[in-house]
Design a protein around this motif. Structure first.
Motif, PDB file in Angstrom:
ATOM      1  N   GLY A   5      41.317  39.595  38.210  1.00 58.08           N
ATOM      2  CA  GLY A   5      40.252  40.326  37.546  1.00 58.08           C
ATOM      3  C   GLY A   5      39.928  41.659  38.174  1.00 58.08           C
ATOM      4  O   GLY A   5      39.629  42.606  37.495  1.00 58.08           O
ATOM      5  N   GLY A   6      39.981  41.770  39.485  1.00 60.58           N
ATOM      6  CA  GLY A   6      39.527  42.979  40.142  1.00 60.58           C
ATOM      7  C   GLY A   6      38.009  43.049  40.107  1.00 60.58           C
ATOM      8  O   GLY A   6      37.382  42.637  39.151  1.00 60.58           O
ATOM      9  N   ASP A   7      37.382  43.562  41.156  1.00 61.68           N
ATOM     10  CA  ASP A   7      35.923  43.553  41.185  1.00 61.68           C
ATOM     11  C   ASP A   7      35.321  44.938  41.110  1.00 61.68           C
ATOM     12  O   ASP A   7      34.118  45.115  41.265  1.00 61.68           O
ATOM     13  CB  ASP A   7      35.423  42.830  42.437  1.00 61.68           C
ATOM     14  N   GLY A   8      36.113  45.945  40.858  1.00 65.31           N
ATOM     15  CA  GLY A   8      35.582  47.287  40.722  1.00 65.31           C
ATOM     16  C   GLY A   8      35.375  47.970  42.064  1.00 65.31           C
ATOM     17  O   GLY A   8      35.052  49.150  42.108  1.00 65.31           O
ATOM     18  N   ASP A   9      35.541  47.272  43.183  1.00 65.29           N
ATOM     19  CA  ASP A   9      35.355  47.867  44.502  1.00 65.29           C
ATOM     20  C   ASP A   9      36.678  48.491  44.929  1.00 65.29           C
ATOM     21  O   ASP A   9      37.333  48.061  45.872  1.00 65.29           O
ATOM     22  CB  ASP A   9      34.890  46.806  45.491  1.00 65.29           C
ATOM     23  N   VAL A  10      37.098  49.509  44.184  1.00 67.79           N
ATOM     24  CA  VAL A  10      38.388  50.137  44.387  1.00 67.79           C
ATOM     25  C   VAL A  10      38.189  51.640  44.296  1.00 67.79           C
ATOM     26  O   VAL A  10      37.132  52.145  43.925  1.00 67.79           O
ATOM     27  CB  VAL A  10      39.413  49.685  43.324  1.00 67.79           C
ATOM     28  N   GLU A  11      39.237  52.353  44.646  1.00 67.25           N
ATOM     29  CA  GLU A  11      39.197  53.809  44.537  1.00 67.25           C
ATOM     30  C   GLU A  11      38.985  54.213  43.077  1.00 67.25           C
ATOM     31  O   GLU A  11      39.563  53.619  42.168  1.00 67.25           O
ATOM     32  CB  GLU A  11      40.506  54.390  45.059  1.00 67.25           C
ATOM     33  N   PHE A  70      39.734  42.154  33.874  1.00 64.84           N
ATOM     34  CA  PHE A  70      39.321  40.804  33.520  1.00 64.84           C
ATOM     35  C   PHE A  70      40.420  39.831  33.934  1.00 64.84           C
ATOM     36  O   PHE A  70      41.525  40.242  34.315  1.00 64.84           O
ATOM     37  CB  PHE A  70      39.044  40.709  32.016  1.00 64.84           C
ATOM     38  N   VAL A  71      40.140  38.557  33.850  1.00 67.73           N
ATOM     39  CA  VAL A  71      41.126  37.561  34.241  1.00 67.73           C
ATOM     40  C   VAL A  71      42.365  37.634  33.352  1.00 67.73           C
ATOM     41  O   VAL A  71      43.442  37.171  33.731  1.00 67.73           O
ATOM     42  CB  VAL A  71      40.492  36.151  34.234  1.00 67.73           C
ATOM     43  N   SER A 127      45.917  47.889  22.914  1.00 63.98           N
ATOM     44  CA  SER A 127      45.319  47.692  24.241  1.00 63.98           C
ATOM     45  C   SER A 127      43.813  47.901  24.137  1.00 63.98           C
ATOM     46  O   SER A 127      43.356  48.783  23.402  1.00 63.98           O
ATOM     47  CB  SER A 127      45.918  48.671  25.255  1.00 63.98           C
ATOM     48  N   ILE A 128      43.059  47.087  24.872  1.00 63.15           N
ATOM     49  CA  ILE A 128      41.602  47.102  24.791  1.00 63.15           C
ATOM     50  C   ILE A 128      41.012  47.604  26.108  1.00 63.15           C
ATOM     51  O   ILE A 128      41.331  47.078  27.181  1.00 63.15           O
ATOM     52  CB  ILE A 128      41.040  45.696  24.508  1.00 63.15           C
ATOM     53  N   LEU A 129      40.159  48.617  26.025  1.00 68.13           N
ATOM     54  CA  LEU A 129      39.390  49.112  27.159  1.00 68.13           C
ATOM     55  C   LEU A 129      37.927  48.788  26.897  1.00 68.13           C
ATOM     56  O   LEU A 129      37.368  49.197  25.879  1.00 68.13           O
ATOM     57  CB  LEU A 129      39.571  50.619  27.323  1.00 68.13           C
ATOM     58  N   THR A 130      37.294  48.051  27.818  1.00 69.30           N
ATOM     59  CA  THR A 130      35.918  47.594  27.640  1.00 69.30           C
ATOM     60  C   THR A 130      34.993  48.326  28.606  1.00 69.30           C
ATOM     61  O   THR A 130      35.313  48.462  29.792  1.00 69.30           O
ATOM     62  CB  THR A 130      35.822  46.076  27.889  1.00 69.30           C
ATOM     63  N   CYS A 131      33.872  48.777  28.093  1.00 66.25           N
ATOM     64  CA  CYS A 131      32.900  49.493  28.910  1.00 66.25           C
ATOM     65  C   CYS A 131      31.747  48.557  29.273  1.00 66.25           C
ATOM     66  O   CYS A 131      31.119  47.957  28.393  1.00 66.25           O
ATOM     67  CB  CYS A 131      32.379  50.715  28.156  1.00 66.25           C
ATOM     68  N   LEU A 132      31.479  48.407  30.569  1.00 65.55           N
ATOM     69  CA  LEU A 132      30.446  47.518  31.077  1.00 65.55           C
ATOM     70  C   LEU A 132      29.362  48.317  31.805  1.00 65.55           C
ATOM     71  O   LEU A 132      29.578  49.475  32.186  1.00 65.55           O
ATOM     72  CB  LEU A 132      31.045  46.499  32.045  1.00 65.55           C
ATOM     73  N   ASP A 133      28.236  47.660  32.043  1.00 61.78           N
ATOM     74  CA  ASP A 133      27.172  48.300  32.816  1.00 61.78           C
ATOM     75  C   ASP A 133      27.153  47.828  34.265  1.00 61.78           C
ATOM     76  O   ASP A 133      26.432  48.376  35.094  1.00 61.78           O
ATOM     77  CB  ASP A 133      25.804  48.083  32.170  1.00 61.78           C
ATOM     78  N   GLU A 134      27.943  46.793  34.578  1.00 62.16           N
ATOM     79  CA  GLU A 134      28.065  46.324  35.945  1.00 62.16           C
ATOM     80  C   GLU A 134      29.416  45.650  36.099  1.00 62.16           C
ATOM     81  O   GLU A 134      30.018  45.207  35.110  1.00 62.16           O
ATOM     82  CB  GLU A 134      26.944  45.353  36.316  1.00 62.16           C
ATOM     83  N   PRO A 135      29.933  45.587  37.321  1.00 60.88           N
ATOM     84  CA  PRO A 135      31.265  44.998  37.503  1.00 60.88           C
ATOM     85  C   PRO A 135      31.325  43.558  37.005  1.00 60.88           C
ATOM     86  O   PRO A 135      30.375  42.786  37.160  1.00 60.88           O
ATOM     87  CB  PRO A 135      31.473  45.070  39.021  1.00 60.88           C
ATOM     88  N   ALA A 136      32.436  43.210  36.411  1.00 61.34           N
ATOM     89  CA  ALA A 136      32.649  41.841  35.936  1.00 61.34           C
ATOM     90  C   ALA A 136      33.117  40.964  37.088  1.00 61.34           C
ATOM     91  O   ALA A 136      33.823  41.430  37.992  1.00 61.34           O
ATOM     92  CB  ALA A 136      33.681  41.823  34.821  1.00 61.34           C
ATOM     93  N   PRO A 137      32.745  39.685  37.088  1.00 58.65           N
ATOM     94  CA  PRO A 137      33.306  38.760  38.084  1.00 58.65           C
ATOM     95  C   PRO A 137      34.827  38.737  37.995  1.00 58.65           C
ATOM     96  O   PRO A 137      35.414  39.023  36.943  1.00 58.65           O
ATOM     97  CB  PRO A 137      32.703  37.410  37.688  1.00 58.65           C
ATOM     98  N   THR A 138      35.449  38.384  39.082  1.00 58.50           N
ATOM     99  CA  THR A 138      36.912  38.415  39.101  1.00 58.50           C
ATOM    100  C   THR A 138      37.550  37.430  38.130  1.00 58.50           C
ATOM    101  O   THR A 138      38.704  37.591  37.750  1.00 58.50           O
ATOM    102  CB  THR A 138      37.433  38.128  40.518  1.00 58.50           C
ATOM    103  N   ASP A 139      36.817  36.383  37.750  1.00 53.51           N
ATOM    104  CA  ASP A 139      37.391  35.393  36.824  1.00 53.51           C
ATOM    105  C   ASP A 139      36.807  35.528  35.424  1.00 53.51           C
ATOM    106  O   ASP A 139      36.869  34.583  34.631  1.00 53.51           O
ATOM    107  CB  ASP A 139      37.184  33.976  37.358  1.00 53.51           C
ATOM    108  N   ALA A 140      36.275  36.697  35.101  1.00 48.29           N
ATOM    109  CA  ALA A 140      35.644  36.893  33.788  1.00 48.29           C
ATOM    110  C   ALA A 140      36.683  37.069  32.694  1.00 48.29           C
ATOM    111  O   ALA A 140      37.667  37.793  32.873  1.00 48.29           O
ATOM    112  CB  ALA A 140      34.730  38.114  33.826  1.00 48.29           C
ATOM    113  N   PHE A 141      36.457  36.418  31.562  1.00 48.05           N
ATOM    114  CA  PHE A 141      37.203  36.737  30.354  1.00 48.05           C
ATOM    115  C   PHE A 141      36.694  38.067  29.796  1.00 48.05           C
ATOM    116  O   PHE A 141      35.549  38.467  30.031  1.00 48.05           O
ATOM    117  CB  PHE A 141      37.013  35.643  29.294  1.00 48.05           C
ATOM    118  N   ARG A 142      37.561  38.748  29.073  1.00 46.65           N
ATOM    119  CA  ARG A 142      37.140  39.972  28.392  1.00 46.65           C
ATOM    120  C   ARG A 142      36.186  39.625  27.255  1.00 46.65           C
ATOM    121  O   ARG A 142      36.466  38.708  26.478  1.00 46.65           O
ATOM    122  CB  ARG A 142      38.369  40.710  27.841  1.00 46.65           C
TER     123      ARG A 142
END
Length: 505
Positions: A64-70, A93-94, A192-207
């Motif tokens: 999933g990735g947690d958004g804590d990246v460059e 997402f997962v 391909s789907i790009l989703t815009c969130l207001d906070e990072p998704a959990p690493t095991d989140a479904f889209r």
């Protein structure tokens, strides 16, 4: 299955969209290979590829990735590259699909949209009749006002669906119908789907569903895996067979448009008959107690199948009218929603027709109990019937076209419409429903399905008693010939489904 060589060209000609299948990719877009500075890239552009990288890994893993990246200025997914006006925080997402923290602005998309190709749509509408991906979409279904062109501002709750067009439609065999000449005129290769969130998704989140502006997050760790039976496989199951379904379902199936006029030919099932087969087979595979070496691909299949159910449910929640009875076209959508709802513990999702009584599903509109007039019993005495080419809805015949409603109460020499109802009963619906009906029974989901006639009809179809004599009588009375073995009751389309029916029903 190869043994089912359907020769009813007259049936398919009656509804040209029935053959909906695949197309040839055009080399219009960016190379989805090695990342460049400020870019994250995932996947190759093509059918059957590793659609989600490590999708289906352990909950809380790296998929999933947690958004804590460059921060990055570009993201690339299976041949689609989005470029942003400024660096963005991102994650996966997962499923492997990307999310970004908004608001953000997409200033470029590659392959570039233009000349009616490679269209992007901001927030897929819950419409059965409009598409914004490619202006060659059949049936006058292209709607230019849906096309989103850079710069595109995304705020939390938005989903951007960006497509790659085929060079020439109708060039690739339909998945699960290879070698039978069935090809779709859909001009869309992939989305391909790009989703815009207001906070990072959990690493095991479904889209979140591409149609769900609420950004509701379901998690892999929420799945109640105890709801899945652990059954002994009645026959050997090849890993490549499971992988085929896992990899195809790892990509988003954008499925709002009826007749599959813009279905993604790289990986999606093109016709409702095959949608129904996939819905049944994939869920049955998930109920098998498979050896350790097959668990990873089984997990990938589970992730993709549940995501598919979430996407369909998002369409329903957004107001989509459903997938109505029209030959085989409306099959295969209800069960993935129920299955996903049961595992996620979402009671509303698990009972879609109780939650949204107006939503339509082909399996339900095509089947009914009828032990007396006006539509029963059937001429052979059955009290659960197939209700014809477009079936019934709330006790009323849907179509006024002769022969397109209930017909089984009539003797074969009185069937109208060249026997189209019986033709589709035997070619494009019943055989594809068996796996779904069995899977739902194995999960005790009949109450959630909330249409008992479907299960009774599946039992009737799988009983071959008397059908050889019935088909002979039909031929003698009407000239319609359903005597070939592949047209007979008592069988499913796919070997695994037949074996599991024999073992567990």
């Amino acid at each position: 299955m190869a043994k089912r060589i359907l020769g009813w060209l007259w049936v398919l000609a009656l509804c040209s969209a029935c053959a909906g299948c695949s197309g040839t990719i055009g080399t219009h877009g960016a190379d989805a290979g090695e990342p460049v500075d400020g870019t994250v890239s995932d996947g190759e552009d093509g059918a059957g590829g590793d659609a989600a990288g490590d999708a289906g890994g352990d909950p809380g893993g790296d998929a999933g990735g947690d958004g804590d990246v460059e921060l990055v200025t570009r993201l690339s997914d299976h041949g689609v590259t989005w470029t942003f006006s400024e660096p963005v925080r991102w994650g996966r997402f997962v499923t492997g699909d990307f999310w970004v923290l908004g608001p953000v602005t997409v200033i470029a998309i590659d392959p570039p949209p233009g000349d009616g190709r490679n269209g992007s749509v901001l927030n897929i509408p819950p419409s059965q009749s409009q598409s914004g991906f490619d202006d060659r979409t059949p049936g006058n279904r292209f709607e230019a006002s849906l096309v989103a062109r850079p710069p595109i501002a995304l705020v939390p709750g938005d989903s951007l669906a960006s497509s790659i067009s085929v060079e020439s439609p109708g060039q690739v065999d339909n998945w699960l119908r290879e070698g039978n000449g069935e090809r779709s005129e859909s001009p869309v290769w992939s989305v391909s789907i790009l989703t815009c969130l207001d906070e990072p998704a959990p690493t095991d989140a479904f889209r979140p569903s591409y149609a769900d502006s609420s950004n509701r997050i379901y998690r892999l760790s929420d799945l109640d895996r105890d709801r899945l039976p652990r059954l002994a496989a009645p026959q050997s199951v090849d890993t490549d067979y499971i992988r085929m379904f896992a990899e195809r379902l790892a990509r988003p199936w954008v499925d709002n448009l009826f007749y599959a006029f813009d279905a993604q030919v790289a990986y999606m099932a093109m016709y409702g008959r095959e949608q129904g087969r996939v819905a049944g087979i994939a869920s049955l595979l998930l109920m098998l107690d498979l050896p350790a070496e097959q668990q990873a691909v089984k997990e990938q299949l589970l992730v993709g199948y549940v995501q598919h159910g979430i996407d369909l449910w998002g369409l329903v929640r957004a107001g989509h009218a459903g997938w109505y009875a029209h030959g085989g076209h409306g099959s295969g959508r209800k069960w993935p929603i129920i299955f996903s709802g049961l595992l996620l513990g979402d009671a509303e999702m698990a009972s879609p027709t109780l939650t949204y009584p107006d939503v339509q599903f082909g399996e339900d509109m095509h089947t009914a109990f009828a032990d007396g007039p006006p539509w029963g019993p059937a001429w052979i005495g059955a009290t659960v019937i197939y209700t014809g080419h477009m079936g019934i809805w709330r006790g009323e015949v849907v179509s006024d076209t002769p022969g397109w409603g209930p017909y089984e109460h009539l003797p074969p020499d009185e069937w109208e419409g060249d026997g189209i109802g019986e033709g589709y009963r035997r070619c494009c619906t019943s055989l594809a429903w068996v796996g779904q009906a069995l899977a739902a029974r194995l999960m005790d989901a009949q109450e959630s399905w909330a249409h008992d006639a479907f299960f009774a009809y599946a039992d009737r179809w799988m009983d071959p008693s008397g059908d050889e004599a019935y088909t002979q009588t039909i031929y003698e009375m009407s000239g319609l010939d359903f005597r070939a073995n592949f047209q007979r009751q008592g069988q499913a389309w796919d070997d695994l489904v037949e074996a599991m029916w024999a073992a567990y029903r």
